[in-house]
Design an enzyme around this catalytic site. Sequence first.
Site: not given
Length: 665
Positions: A8-9, A84, A322, A353, A395
């Site tokens: 993703k990054s 984000g 993460d 979280r 997540r």
Amino acid sequence: MIRIPGDKSISHRALLFSAIARGRSRIRGLLPGADCRATAEALRTLGVSIPTLPGDGSEIVVEGVGIEGLLRRPEGVIDCGNSGTTARLLLGLLSGAGVRVVLTGDASLRSRPMGRVTEPLERAGASFEWLEEPGRLPVRVSGTVVEAIDHASPVASAQVKSALLLAGLAAGVPVTVTEPGRSRDHTERMLRRCGARVTEGWSGDLWQVDLGVERAGEALEPLDLEVPGDPSSAIFPMTLAILGGVRGGRTGASPLELKGIGVNPTRIGALHVLERMGARVERSDEKPTAADSHEPVADLLIHPGALEGTTIEGSVIPSLIDELPILAVAGARAQGRTVIRNAEELRVKESDRIEALVRNFTALGVEVEDFPDGLSIEGSDRALSGQVRGYHDHRIAMAFAVLGALPENRIRIDDPSLVEVSYPDFWDALDRLTGRESVGRPPVVTLDGPAGSGKSSTARAVAEALGARHLDSGALFRAVTLGLLEKGYPETEWGALTLSDIEGLKVGVEAEEGRFRPTIGGRSVGAAIRSARVTERVPRTARIPAVREWLLQLQRRVGRNGGVVVDGRDTGTVVFPDAEVKIFLTATLQERARRRLLQEGEEPSPEGIEAESKRLAQRDHQDENRKIAPLRRPDDAIVIDTTGLDFDDQVRTIVETVRSAGDRG
Ligand code: S3P
């Protein structure tokens, strides 16, 4: 074997860099998840032509426009959705490039801090107007970076670091950023790859990154790269395999092989922690810096085995930030206690979280303790069952899905669609790995029936009782109507609107307790869709062919992961022909007539009922024979006659029927 989606990054950065490079970039293996789709859509708003992100990772070609080619005053608002990374990296790039635009996001993103990025940018000359709450989206980027950026970030954050690097690059000013630990370095690697001058290293106990830029608009070279598999997604099947949940037939727990996974040292702290807890993971075919990605990749072979509790704290935290939700789940299945400290950043992720983990573990009877900067989890091998929540956080949803997919556990998550953000095929992968069907998520339930049979009035209560959500097509037609009115399309031309006109209205849905709420441009539509102006025009909207096509796509997208109750006339036949449970409601004409009169606030007299019954009989005939979405009873539907049942009885009967038809744990 399963394929792990692209990182993703790296996907976000590949899209951004190829857009602002000069020349043609080729990218393979991009993550097609909702977060990266938000970045792609933002770039389209900025005037860059980005193709649809392919679901299978095949190559896309991007014609870079250069930083100077971005639209300085793009039309419309940029909706970053849940992402984000999209929001923060764009705040940097756009304030560096002098682009004037409003950025917003979903409820989760609107609650996350943006000041960590905007404050250092403001010190370098940028300005931001907060449209609701200071430091939170929505925000208007309204002034440009003009001075060198020199920032000591109090948190190790790749988003902060990357935003400042992009701002400096776009504004043509040098950048120095330090951080207290080393966060992921994908931006630095990609910048170098594109020809920028980036240096990095320890400066005392701070990690320092410098970007040398001499003038604005220095050209970046285009990319030709393959995005590696995302280690933050791979960790879910990996943990499932370690905990014995991957089943290869009757032989019990099987090992799992994953190919082409990113093993960038700034990202794989979780792998080391799992190994320390006792897991055995073999790496092969390791390419230290795969030539086409400039990122290290390897194949992994993961063996099932017992785990022991551990402590996760200090400098490793940024390299596994993460992965902490799934590491906490591993801890819940380990022997002894697992303690997580120095992880206060968990409180400002897609959800808090720490709180989400503690609440869900508590709901399942797992012993946990929370700290301001972490939590501790008491491991056990007790069978766990119950309902957990996703808290708008992909997540959290996937971590508990893995726990629920272990053969001894029965856990259901309320919002299976959350996985779309970073791992769209997650549920399919889970089914394939466990050898079971629809593990851990409520089914798709279609609720069809004639007017007055009770489907739309009961749908939300049914959804809530099942831990699912009602997808209310009526509310979506209303939102589209509002969107059309707001956009000012002349009503005489509505019938000729195209699918892309309707998509351009940016109507979507946001998950909340028991239902999906319509949104326009990422903002909740609220009571505005109930106005008389909208109500009068809804039937016309519902007849526009492009609107029906759009609705069908949206319904299928939202329902693709289960967890949806959808009502209508053709939802079991046309919209979800493969739905796990199809209900068809009926009631006698008289009963339906009585209900309709009551709904309209009239006392149901015998004459009134008779007149209304006639009207309903005619309407049934029309509904069954109309061209668009005719009323049909699916062959495989369960028929429930609701005559004589009050509201609570109807809901109870439907829920019990769904449970006994679709109970697959
Ligand atoms: C990301 C950086 C991390 C991470 C996020 C992705 C990135 O956030 O949690 O999922 O792509 O730069 P922070 O920079 O806030 O630590």
